[in-house]
Enzyme design. Sequence first.
Site, mmCIF file in Angstrom:
data_model
loop_
_atom_site.group_PDB
_atom_site.id
_atom_site.type_symbol
_atom_site.label_atom_id
_atom_site.label_comp_id
_atom_site.label_asym_id
_atom_site.label_seq_id
_atom_site.Cartn_x
_atom_site.Cartn_y
_atom_site.Cartn_z
ATOM 1 C CG HIS A 1 44.397 35.460 9.558
ATOM 2 N ND1 HIS A 1 45.305 35.698 8.534
ATOM 3 C CD2 HIS A 1 43.235 36.048 9.171
ATOM 4 C CE1 HIS A 1 44.716 36.387 7.585
ATOM 5 N NE2 HIS A 1 43.458 36.612 7.935
ATOM 6 C CG ASP B 1 39.250 36.235 7.267
ATOM 7 O OD1 ASP B 1 40.382 36.619 7.609
ATOM 8 O OD2 ASP B 1 38.888 36.142 6.071
ATOM 9 C CG HIS C 1 43.180 33.067 4.744
ATOM 10 N ND1 HIS C 1 42.167 32.682 5.613
ATOM 11 C CD2 HIS C 1 43.086 34.419 4.652
ATOM 12 C CE1 HIS C 1 41.494 33.753 6.007
ATOM 13 N NE2 HIS C 1 42.044 34.820 5.444
ATOM 14 N NE ARG D 1 48.248 39.788 -3.141
ATOM 15 C CZ ARG D 1 47.490 39.527 -2.081
ATOM 16 N NH1 ARG D 1 47.873 39.932 -0.875
ATOM 17 N NH2 ARG D 1 46.360 38.873 -2.208
#
Length: 360
Positions: free
Chosen positions: A226, A228, A282, A292
Amino acid sequence: MTIKCMREAKESVVFDATVLQHQPNIPPQFIWPDHEKPSDNPPELEVPLIDLGDPERAAVLVGEACRKHGFFLVVNHGVDPNLVSDAHRYMDHFFEQPLQEKQRAQRKLGQHCGYASSFTGRFSSKLPWKETLSFEYSAHHSSSHIVQNYFTTTFGQHFAHLGKVYEEYCREMSRLSLGIMELLGVSLGVKQSYFKELFEENESIMRLNYYPPCQKPEQTLGTGPHCDPTSLTILHQDTVGGLQVFVDNQWMSITPNVNAFVVNIGDTFMALSNGRYKSCLHRAVVNSRSSRKSLAFFLCPNKDKVVTPPPELVDSNYPRTYPDFRWPLLLEFTQKHYRADMNTLTTFSNWLLQHQHIIH
């Protein structure tokens, strides 16, 4: 034009990380198509490390990065490392709670804030392997305790200290983002304070991302591809790694640097720059060994501000690319009508032009 509608999944799977992270197989809703699955050992993206203590040099490097892919790292940023450490530590405090406790902040369909265990209920396929907690931040003086109030109202007084830590963290991210906006202004050749003034009373979004271990990491994604939709993203990764950027037709990784923040521009700033700077595709991958975490601050303009490029950025080489809009409309579009991807801004612009008579 096809709009991907946001419909609640009829067979909603429950994403309980304490259970799913140990299962040898993952539910089919989390399995991504073969062409979108992660690959082994992606090359590392060479991202400029920008020293904010040298503004003149920093503006040059920011401009170069934003013309290439829109990602860069910043150091000498003035953010207390103890504050960053606390912000990561308290993420554990929140996400290690039982699912029913986290669900006290359950994100409602069509809204952008609250707790989300994957996107169950919102989508029925290509679900991300993650949990998030999102909340609003306002730089307006009348909203100086908005984050603290969210935590105490939602979770009770025993979460007041978390609210205080994340309030301070958001305040620092707002300060840092205004400094970066000055660099973006200089790099684009407009008045240094132009973009800073636009965002001084920002109404932004803070998101805590938690990616549990997955026994089949090669089949899923922590966050799908996607761009942002927001203006600017300031991300702090832990040491695990997992952020990947699509550059030169391949996925490339950004290695964690605990002393730096990862910065990338979003669709709203792409519109503000009249398309001169691009938001970049990204995603995040997961692993089978450890969880994570990342802290993401999404800078957004005040809801009353019109997103329109300065006159200096419109000429015969760069005619107007996107119509004027206000940020809440793009936010609503991504929450109710469209799953954010690399075409969000173009699709939104076309939708906006078609519905202009209804909106006004």
